[in-house]
Structures are given as structure tokens and as C-alpha cells.
Enzyme design. Structure first.
Site, PDB file in Angstrom:
ATOM      1  N   HIS A 220      -9.617   3.190  -8.626  1.00  0.00           N
ATOM      2  CA  HIS A 220      -8.194   2.895  -8.455  1.00  0.00           C
ATOM      3  C   HIS A 220      -7.953   2.027  -7.212  1.00  0.00           C
ATOM      4  CE1 HIS A 220      -3.804   4.158  -8.525  1.00  0.00           C
ATOM      5  NE2 HIS A 220      -3.937   3.809  -7.258  1.00  0.00           N
ATOM      6  N   GLU A 221      -8.512   2.435  -6.081  1.00  0.00           N
ATOM      7  CA  GLU A 221      -8.287   1.683  -4.844  1.00  0.00           C
ATOM      8  C   GLU A 221      -8.889   0.284  -4.908  1.00  0.00           C
ATOM      9  OE1 GLU A 221      -6.154   2.742  -2.843  1.00  0.00           O
ATOM     10  OE2 GLU A 221      -6.070   4.758  -3.678  1.00  0.00           O
ATOM     11  N   HIS A 224      -6.470  -2.054  -6.461  1.00  0.00           N
ATOM     12  CA  HIS A 224      -5.520  -2.616  -5.492  1.00  0.00           C
ATOM     13  C   HIS A 224      -6.184  -3.722  -4.675  1.00  0.00           C
ATOM     14  CE1 HIS A 224      -2.344   0.186  -6.280  1.00  0.00           C
ATOM     15  NE2 HIS A 224      -3.003   1.244  -5.844  1.00  0.00           N
TER      16      HIS A 224
END
Length: 303
Positions: A220-221, A224
Site C-alpha cells: 500500500h505505501e 503512494h
């Protein structure tokens, strides 16, 4: 320009912070801001549902400036669809007593999870989207510093330990009140020394973060870090997450709520998308246009 924009939302970020799960051996984690409250825009997942509350508001004016800057950089350039292998540097921040000393085996498993999830071969769900990104462990270092272990003095420790260029993903493993925090690609030029992601060490594969210990916080990170917003960006409004094939979503998901449909626009909430806040086991894939956006942002800011 964008560092200044981030300053404008720093106060808002702090106000939006709410709870997140922590390691089982520590007191419950109670806060998790989405974007790190410093001068560089960042993103994180976590919180009381238990991932919501880490959402940064991007005003239309801010987004227009990001879009104009990106278009200017890409003018006359072709967005490459070729496979990209990203070097990964992992920084294990332990306490003086050795807390948080994640093993090389677990780190290797984390790199495996990254490669599975970004190639469309998630171990939990086959048949996902191949984003074209692959990951190679380029180095691991360990720092016994209790302040750094709890994410204290983070700008200093990142500047002192970061390795590689703008194409290198740096992961700092710490014990803090968040599951993860990431910088965006358009911020890298102005603050390359702190570019990367900070991750709760217990969320790596085999860790103790209940429902969040399969390594998909890093997935997920990294999304980003490659330029993706949350699937619930702007709620049911426009432009949302800047990706057309992720249905509008009014708020973050909790757990794995099959059939959730929180907006009147067509499509169920994308609860299986890595950029929602579902349990690790609920995650399945990125969307094709998310993959295209990551390639676009890679070409503009990290290639």
C-alpha cells in the site's frame, strides 16, 4: 512549490489522525496520520476502522498544480511501458535493547510479497493486474537507536541513512503509532533525503499486527510512493483518486465488507484494491489504470 503546499495542510493532517493497530507486545497504538505532518507531502494507512483517518485533503487547486507540473515534465516524453525493477534498501531501526530487530528472512519474505502483489500474483488471490514493477533487495542495514526505533528525529535519521537515487525505494522499519507513511513522487526532487516509506515493523510477514501482518502495508505505501491516492480520495466526489476504473467510495473500508456500495455512482466499493484500508487478506489487486498512473508518475519523477 509543492513543499509549500504541504505546509498548508500540515495542520489539517494532525487534526485527522486517529487510531491504528500496533505490535502485540506494546500498548495499543492510538494515532495514525495519513500524510506525515512535515514539510513534504506523504501518505499512510491505518486507524480506528482500523485504517481510516490517514487521509490528506488535496484541494482542486493543489491537484491542478500537480497535474500542470506533471504534464510539463512529460511534454515530449513517452511514458514507458517496459518492466521496471526497483532497488530496495531496508533500514531496520531497533532499540538499544534490540526491539524491532526484524530478521533477514522476514525481510526477504516482504520483498517476495512486493513482487507478488505488483505482478498480479498475490498469494491470497491469483489473477491480478501486472503493474510492470518488480523489486530487488539492494541492501539491509541496522541501527540500534531507541529514539530512531520509535520514529523520533525521523527527518534526521532518514537523511543520514537513505541510499540510492530517486528510483530507489527506502523502507525504514520502526515502532510507531502508524502502520505506514510514504512520500509522494512529486515531492522527491525537493526532499530526496527523506524520500521513501516508514513502516510498522510488526506488519511485515510473520509479524504480530493482527490482520495486518502479511506485508501488504508495504504494498500500500509503495503505491503512494509511486503516485497513487487512496481509492476513497474525495469520497463520492470528483476527481476522486484520479483513476477512472476504481469506483467511487465514500469512506475507507473496514475488514472485508463484501458487497459494500457507499456511492450512487456505478460499481461496488473497491474493497479488494490495495489502496483501500481492508485487511491484508482482503487485498487482491491494483486496477489497470492504477498501473498506468504509476508508470506515468515513474516516468515523470523517478525514472
Amino acid at each position: 512549490m509543492f513543499i509549500t503546499l504541504a505546509r498548508l495542510v500540515a495542520g489539517l493532517v494532525a487534526a485527522l489522525s486517529i487510531g491504528a493497530p500496533g505490535a502485540a507486545s506494546h500498548p495499543p497504538v492510538t494515532k495514525h496520520p495519513c500524510f506525515e505532518p512535515v514539510d513534504v507531502g506523504a501518505a499512510a494507512r491505518g486507524a480506528t476502522n482500523p485504517r481510516s483517518g490517514d487521509h490528506r485533503t488535496i484541494t482542486p487547486a493543489m491537484q491542478r498544480r500537480i497535474d500542470v507540473r506533471t504534464a510539463g515534465i512529460l511534454a515530449g516524453r513517452r511514458v514507458s511501458t517496459a518492466a521496471v525493477t526497483i532497488p530496495v534498501y531496508v533500514h531496520v531501526m531497533t532499540s538499544k535493547a534490540g526491539a524491532g530487530d526484524v530478521s533477514n528472512t522476514r525481510i526477504a519474505r516482504q520483498i517476495t510479497v512486493l513482487n507478488q502483489t505488483y505482478s498480479g500474483h498475490d498469494a491470497d488471490h491469483a489473477g491480478g493486474v501486472d503493474t510492470g514493477f518488480r523489486f530487488r533487495l539492494a541492501g539491509t542495514d541496522r541501527h540500534a537507536n531507541t529514539t530512531w526505533h520509535s520514529d523520533g528525529d525521523s527527518e534526521a535519521y532518514r537523511a543520514q541513512t537513505r541510499k540510492g537515487g530517486r528510483n530507489a525505494l527506502n523502507i525504514w522499519l520502526v515502532d510507531f503509532g502508524y502502520l505506514g507513511i510514504a512520500t509522494f513522487p512529486w515531492d522527491a526532487a525537493g526532499a530526496i533525503g527523506i524520500d521513501g516509506i516508514r513502516v510498522q515493523f510488526s506488519s511485515l510477514p510473520g509479524g504480530s499486527a493482527t490482520h495486518y501482518s502479511e506485508g501488504k502495508t508495504v504494498t500500500h505505501e509503495t503505491g503512494h510512493w509511486l503516485g497513487l491516492y487512496h481509492t476513497f480520495q474525495d469520497g463520492c466526489g470528483s476527481p476522486g483518486d484520479e483513476v477512472a476504473d476504481t469506483p467511487a467510495q465514500s469512506s475507507p473500508s473496514t475488514g472485508c465488507p463484501t458487497g459494500r456500495d457507499s456511492c450512487s455512482a456505478p460499481g461496488l466499493d473497491p474493497i479488494h484494491n490495495y489502496m483501500d484500508y481492508s485487511y491484508d487478506a482482503c487485498y487482491q489487486s491494483f486496477s489497470p489504470q492504477q498501473a498506468a498512473r504509476m508508470k506515468k508518475m515513474w516516468t515523470a519523477y523517478r525514472a
